[in-house]
Design a protein around this motif. Structure first.
Motif, PDB file in Angstrom:
ATOM      1  N   ALA A   8       0.889  -1.158   0.000  1.00 12.64           N
ATOM      2  CA  ALA A   8       0.000   0.000   0.000  1.00 12.64           C
ATOM      3  C   ALA A   8       0.919   1.197   0.000  1.00 12.64           C
ATOM      4  N   GLU A   9       0.779   2.049  -0.979  1.00 10.99           N
ATOM      5  CA  GLU A   9       1.658   3.192  -1.087  1.00 10.99           C
ATOM      6  C   GLU A   9       0.874   4.463  -0.865  1.00 10.99           C
ATOM      7  N   SER A  10       1.491   5.405  -0.195  1.00 10.96           N
ATOM      8  CA  SER A  10       0.853   6.674   0.082  1.00 10.96           C
ATOM      9  C   SER A  10       1.537   7.752  -0.737  1.00 10.96           C
ATOM     10  N   ASN A  32      -3.154  10.212  -0.711  1.00 12.95           N
ATOM     11  CA  ASN A  32      -3.941   9.086  -1.197  1.00 12.95           C
ATOM     12  C   ASN A  32      -3.151   7.807  -0.989  1.00 12.95           C
ATOM     13  N   THR A  33      -3.843   6.745  -0.594  1.00 14.30           N
ATOM     14  CA  THR A  33      -3.207   5.447  -0.400  1.00 14.30           C
ATOM     15  C   THR A  33      -3.798   4.481  -1.412  1.00 14.30           C
ATOM     16  N   TYR A  34      -2.930   3.762  -2.097  1.00 14.89           N
ATOM     17  CA  TYR A  34      -3.357   2.811  -3.120  1.00 14.89           C
ATOM     18  C   TYR A  34      -2.806   1.439  -2.786  1.00 14.89           C
ATOM     19  N   TRP A  35      -3.625   0.424  -2.957  1.00 17.91           N
ATOM     20  CA  TRP A  35      -3.178  -0.955  -2.797  1.00 17.91           C
ATOM     21  C   TRP A  35      -2.780  -1.427  -4.189  1.00 17.91           C
ATOM     22  N   ARG A  36      -1.494  -1.584  -4.386  1.00 18.78           N
ATOM     23  CA  ARG A  36      -0.989  -1.969  -5.710  1.00 18.78           C
ATOM     24  C   ARG A  36      -0.988  -3.486  -5.845  1.00 18.78           C
ATOM     25  N   TRP A 108      -7.113   4.968   5.243  1.00 16.30           N
ATOM     26  CA  TRP A 108      -6.171   4.063   5.902  1.00 16.30           C
ATOM     27  C   TRP A 108      -5.588   4.765   7.115  1.00 16.30           C
TER      28      TRP A 108
END
Length: 115
Positions: A8-10, A32-36, A108
């Protein structure tokens, strides 16, 4: 920030309404946090995250621009990340209040963190 096996990258970026007189309390920075993931199956790792403990505190209801408004602070008091936290407004009997508008939802929280 890197979380989980698949990550998960912010990301932070400047917001267009940034400025000292902006009406937005976090103006100037959006996070923004994305689950790659590569394959859809990797999203299932979210289901395997350990449970964590969240606490909330809310302001009293006030009227802003003709709307009843409540500010709620959510804190992650556990030892693991809280993924995709979603709030729901409920009345005294436990029924959802609809329509409801949120400034933040599906967010998150890192351990010990608040948004």
């Amino acid at each position: 920030m890197l979380v989980g096996a698949f990550g998960a990258e912010s990301f932070a970026a400047s917001a267009p309404e940034a400025g000292p007189n902006s009406p937005h309390p976090r103006a100037g920075l959006a996070e923004n946090t994305y689950w790659r993931y590569d394959k859809a199956e990797q999203l299932r790792a979210l289901n395997d995250l350990p449970s964590t403990r969240l606490s909330t505190s809310s302001s009293t209801v006030r009227v802003v621009d003709g709307r009843n408004t409540v500010t709620t602070t959510v804190r992650n008091q556990g030892r693991t990340v809280a993924a995709l936290v979603r709030l729901a407004v409920r009345d005294k009997s436990g029924e959802r209040v609809l329509p409801a508008r949120y400034d933040d939802n599906y967010f998150w929280l890192l351990p010990g963190g608040d948004p």
